[in-house]
Design a protein around this motif. Structure first.
Motif: not given
Length: 275
Positions: A22-23, A64-90
């Motif tokens: 989870t990231k 929603p009080t954080e206006k400059e950015s938003f966060k997603l907590c993602i667990r690695r469970v399938g093709n999409v989330t596995n691919a997301i977990h391989r991403l880097q900053v930027g």
């Protein structure tokens, strides 16, 4: 006319490893005008996609009080989330939404709030709790009850340290290790605390389906009304706008009428997970 199906690119600003699968991704829309206009209610979700791989519904985990950015907590469970977990900053993720009905806010001002989370269910409730903390003087007592299978899986360490100071935090694990000094058991055990208020209190619950059955039963035993218990339901959603019918429960669509329902609404829909 705006196309509901067209996502917007968002840049990954930061990645926090919560546990082994989870990231938490901190993101900002590449277009400043899109970021400025982006608003949501805790409990809502966005559709997150990667070109040529697919799309997945993910709950928003920041306030929603954080206006400059938003966060997603993602667990690695399938093709999409596995691919997301391989991403880097930027790198880019593609976002559309937010969708659905979130947890109540203005309607419950002046009341005590009991947030009950199991496992990854803390992700959408993090959004709730941090928003409540930002408006702490507008509510009564705020309790956070959180359980997971073992200490190594516990999410949001820095947030939990803040909640322990500012709110009423209780954490429990089903199995202990040498580092764990807290209670052992399931999250319903925390509801045995006599200090938890019932009168003028609403409960907001998110976790695995099996948890709902026992948490709801215990809340009703304590004296909670069905209309004061709010549950977030997870169904496999595709379009996010009620067109594909993948998330149908009875006469409702989770992506439109939920994902947050009261226990009273869930019973009327014959949602078996809460019985």
């Amino acid at each position: 006319m705006k196309n509901l199906y067209v996502p917007q690119p968002a840049v990954i600003l930061d990645i926090t490893e919560e546990n082994f699968n989870t990231k938490t991704f901190t993101l900002k829309f590449r277009d400043p005008k899109v970021q400025e206009a982006f608003t949501f209610e805790p409990g809502q979700f966005v559709q997150v996609s990667l070109p040529y791989i697919g799309e997945a519904p993910i709950s928003l985990s920041s306030s929603p009080t954080e206006k400059e950015s938003f966060k997603l907590c993602i667990r690695r469970v399938g093709n999409v989330t596995n691919a997301i977990h391989r991403l880097q900053v930027g790198d880019l993720l593609w976002i559309r939404g937010p969708y659905g009905r979130g947890f109540p806010f203005d309607e419950v001002k002046g009341k005590n709030v009991l947030a009950i989370a199991g496992g990854i269910g803390l992700a959408p409730l993090r959004s709730v709790v941090n928003r409540l903390l930002h408006h702490k003087n507008e509510f009564g007592e705020i309790y956070v009850l959180y359980g997971d299978r073992n200490p190594s899986l516990l999410l949001f360490k820095e947030d939990r340290e803040i909640w322990a100071r500012e709110l009423n935090l209780r954490v429990i694990c089903e199995a202990a290790d040498e580092t764990w000094k807290g209670p052992i058991g399931v999250v319903t055990k925390l509801l045995e605390d006599p200090d938890i208020p019932v009168e003028n209190t609403v409960a907001m619950v998110c976790g695995p389906p099996i948890m709902y059955k026992f948490v709801c039963r215990k809340l009703l035993e304590l004296g909670f009304k069905e209309e004061d218990i709010y549950l977030s339901f997870e169904r496999r959603m595709k379009c996010g706008v009620g067109k594909c019918r993948h998330c149908n429960i009875g006469s409702k669509f989770v992506c439109l009428h939920g994902p947050v329902f009261t226990l009273k609404e869930a019973r009327e829909l014959h949602e078996s997970g809460v019985f």
